[in-house]
Design a protein around this motif. Structure first.
Motif, PDB file in Angstrom:
ATOM      1  N   LEU B  22      11.887   0.891   9.509  1.00 25.18           N
ATOM      2  CA  LEU B  22      10.767   1.726   8.891  1.00 25.18           C
ATOM      3  C   LEU B  22      11.174   0.923   7.297  1.00 25.18           C
ATOM      4  CD1 LEU B  22       8.990   3.182   7.070  1.00 25.18           C
ATOM      5  CD2 LEU B  22      10.741   5.144   7.532  1.00 25.18           C
ATOM      6  N   ASP B  23      12.857   0.902   7.055  1.00 27.07           N
ATOM      7  CA  ASP B  23      13.287   0.482   5.907  1.00 27.07           C
ATOM      8  C   ASP B  23      12.845  -0.916   5.444  1.00 27.07           C
ATOM      9  OD1 ASP B  23      14.700   2.546   5.316  1.00 27.07           O
ATOM     10  OD2 ASP B  23      16.336   2.099   5.464  1.00 27.07           O
ATOM     11  N   VAL B  24      12.748  -1.504   6.728  1.00 27.44           N
ATOM     12  CA  VAL B  24      12.068  -3.297   6.479  1.00 27.44           C
ATOM     13  C   VAL B  24      10.834  -3.640   6.054  1.00 27.44           C
ATOM     14  CG1 VAL B  24      12.753  -4.961   7.067  1.00 27.44           C
ATOM     15  CG2 VAL B  24      14.361  -3.660   7.389  1.00 27.44           C
ATOM     16  N   GLY B  29       6.814  -5.680   3.977  1.00 29.77           N
ATOM     17  CA  GLY B  29       5.729  -5.820   4.848  1.00 29.77           C
ATOM     18  C   GLY B  29       6.135  -6.482   6.149  1.00 29.77           C
ATOM     19  N   PHE B  30       4.850  -6.409   7.412  1.00 34.71           N
ATOM     20  CA  PHE B  30       5.376  -6.912   8.960  1.00 34.71           C
ATOM     21  C   PHE B  30       5.445  -8.512   8.502  1.00 34.71           C
ATOM     22  CE2 PHE B  30       3.544  -8.910  12.658  1.00 34.71           C
ATOM     23  CZ  PHE B  30       4.735  -7.704  13.118  1.00 34.71           C
ATOM     24  N   HIS B  31       5.010  -9.470   8.450  1.00 35.04           N
ATOM     25  CA  HIS B  31       5.501 -10.287   9.008  1.00 35.04           C
ATOM     26  C   HIS B  31       6.834 -10.794   7.656  1.00 35.04           C
ATOM     27  CE1 HIS B  31       5.590 -14.089   9.296  1.00 35.04           C
ATOM     28  NE2 HIS B  31       4.157 -14.699   9.866  1.00 35.04           N
ATOM     29  N   ASP B  32       6.688 -10.369   6.522  1.00 34.12           N
ATOM     30  CA  ASP B  32       8.117 -10.877   6.219  1.00 34.12           C
ATOM     31  C   ASP B  32       9.776 -10.320   6.332  1.00 34.12           C
ATOM     32  OD1 ASP B  32       6.682 -12.538   4.556  1.00 34.12           O
ATOM     33  OD2 ASP B  32       7.563 -11.517   2.777  1.00 34.12           O
ATOM     34  N   LYS B 113       5.430   3.374   0.431  1.00 32.40           N
ATOM     35  CA  LYS B 113       5.287   2.022   0.366  1.00 32.40           C
ATOM     36  C   LYS B 113       4.595   1.263   1.669  1.00 32.40           C
ATOM     37  CE  LYS B 113       9.225   1.679  -2.240  1.00 32.40           C
ATOM     38  NZ  LYS B 113      10.693   0.466  -2.671  1.00 32.40           N
ATOM     39  N   LEU B 114       4.797   2.010   2.924  1.00 35.02           N
ATOM     40  CA  LEU B 114       4.731   1.288   4.205  1.00 35.02           C
ATOM     41  C   LEU B 114       3.328   1.461   4.667  1.00 35.02           C
ATOM     42  CD1 LEU B 114       5.852  -0.208   7.297  1.00 35.02           C
ATOM     43  CD2 LEU B 114       5.269   1.759   8.091  1.00 35.02           C
ATOM     44  N   ILE B 115       2.900   2.854   4.348  1.00 37.85           N
ATOM     45  CA  ILE B 115       1.284   3.397   4.070  1.00 37.85           C
ATOM     46  C   ILE B 115       0.596   2.186   3.399  1.00 37.85           C
ATOM     47  CG2 ILE B 115      -0.457   4.689   3.636  1.00 37.85           C
ATOM     48  CD1 ILE B 115       1.937   6.718   5.405  1.00 37.85           C
ATOM     49  N   ALA B 116       0.693   2.622   2.224  1.00 37.62           N
ATOM     50  CA  ALA B 116       0.268   1.190   1.433  1.00 37.62           C
ATOM     51  C   ALA B 116       0.000  -0.295   1.399  1.00 37.62           C
ATOM     52  CB  ALA B 116       0.381   1.222  -0.072  1.00 37.62           C
TER      53      ALA B 116
END
Lengths: 218, 218
Positions: B22-24, B29-32, B113-116
């Motif tokens: 979740l943190d990362v 973002g997913f790819h980075d 942040k994740l949802i955004a």
DNA sequence: AGATGATTGAAACAATTGTTTCAATCAAAA
DNA sequence: TTTTGATTGAAACAATTGTTTCAATCATCT
């Protein structure tokens, strides 16, 4: 020593590279975009990116700056800037122009997508863009709002007012994925986009006009 | 054949992996985000992601679903759902709750942040989330708005009204980069966030109340 | 204690990335 | 025509990625 700059004008391959890069960056974002993909679409050799720009990152910077420059040229805020017009008209113009910029799919709507990406997930290139493009536009909007609500509003609340208006517009770009899935019809055609702009303008103007009046709750 | 599921409960390493992911994911973002980075923060072996989840993508899906579940648990829309309350109160509650969810930095603001990120750049996981979480919340908002503006508003305009309100709130998450650079003070403290929520509620209520009245221009 | 099967650890794998290299090609000046 | 230097092309490079492998370890049950 300095091959690219010896050229008198940006040559066709350089131009094609910029165009292809705009497409790919807008579609996939900086990291997901690959140099090979960009070069393939531009129909140039894979080494060209490092030849004409010194790196993928430098190419991105140039693409981003060009995107802002071009949208600004294509949708200048001339009417919204005309301080001889009534503020209602200027606000309406500002919003319609802003939304048109964001939802432009004709010229090459890649601009809006690219800029939205940069805002949502900034790179080092953002700060420069904020100074050159966003701050002036912000000041313009603040001026129009000030005319509509008069004095006696704190600076913080002035910012909040501006963000309420800008937020409504940006919704249609940043959350495009939601709109496409929940109610795509409201921006399906240029006429509907126009209606949407008109809605935001009326919504915001009604709020600005009656905000101070209805201080207390019911 | 099926080692992970044989476990009675999610074990500590699995839990730590979800937390670190979740943190990362929220940060990069997913790819980075890299599997090695996630595992390093969770202090587990690099192969664990593929052992407990079958892939990086599956891990992401689970993290995203958990993020929505947890924010929903932490900020339930109980007051906004209470249809015995006046719609003004319910809208105010809906907005304050929505904004608090988005700007939560205490519990673990990673959720917002994740949802955004997911909205701005959707993966395959978004559709499922829209069905389970966003559509119900949308319906709730539409119901409150309907009470405030009454009948006689087209479905498209009802959507536009909802988006005007949601857009104001999402602005503070999607365009956080701009706010941090242009006017960070307006969400610097919980008190200021509260003021911001109050502003959005008053702005929107003034608009909803006086929208039909001021059809014609000045 | 011994056996079973889940978990861990370190290393290797295969694919993809941005970048570099260098010889071949081209255009224009001498 | 010869020469010069910019451009192109194909290949290779070095680093990083997600994933797999397999032996070592651990906990649990008989």
């Amino acid at each position: 020593m300095n091959p690219p700059n010896t050229h008198p004008f940006p040559d066709p391959t350089r131009k094609r590279l910029l165009q292809a890069a705009l497409d790919v960056f807008a579609e996939k974002g900086f990291h997901d975009a690959t140099v090979r993909d960009i070069c393939a679409r531009a129909d140039v050799n894979a080494a060209s990116v490092n030849y004409y720009f010194r790196s993928k990152e430098a190419l991105y910077s140039e693409v981003l700056a060009a995107a802002f420059r071009e949208t600004h040229e294509r949708y200048p805020d001339t009417l919204a800037c005309d301080s001889s017009l009534p503020p209602e008209v200027r606000l309406r113009q500002f919003i319609a122009n802003f939304l048109a910029r964001l939802l432009d799919e004709t010229h090459l709507g890649r601009h809006g997508k690219l800029i939205a990406r940069e805002i949502a997930d900034p790179t080092a290139a953002l700060d420069q863009v904020i100074e050159s493009t966003m701050k002036p536009r912000c000041a313009l909007l603040q001026g129009i709002i000030a005319e509509l609500v008069g004095p006696g509003v704190s600076e913080a609340d002035m910012h909040r007012l501006g963000l309420s208006i800008v937020g409504q517009c940006l919704m249609y770009r940043h959350s495009r994925s939601l709109i496409d899935r929940l109610c795509p019809e409201i921006i399906a055609t240029p006429e509907e986009i126009e209606k949407t702009a008109e809605h935001i303008a009326r919504f915001s103007m009604a709020a600005l006009r009656h905000l101070s009046a209805g201080e207390a709750g019911p």
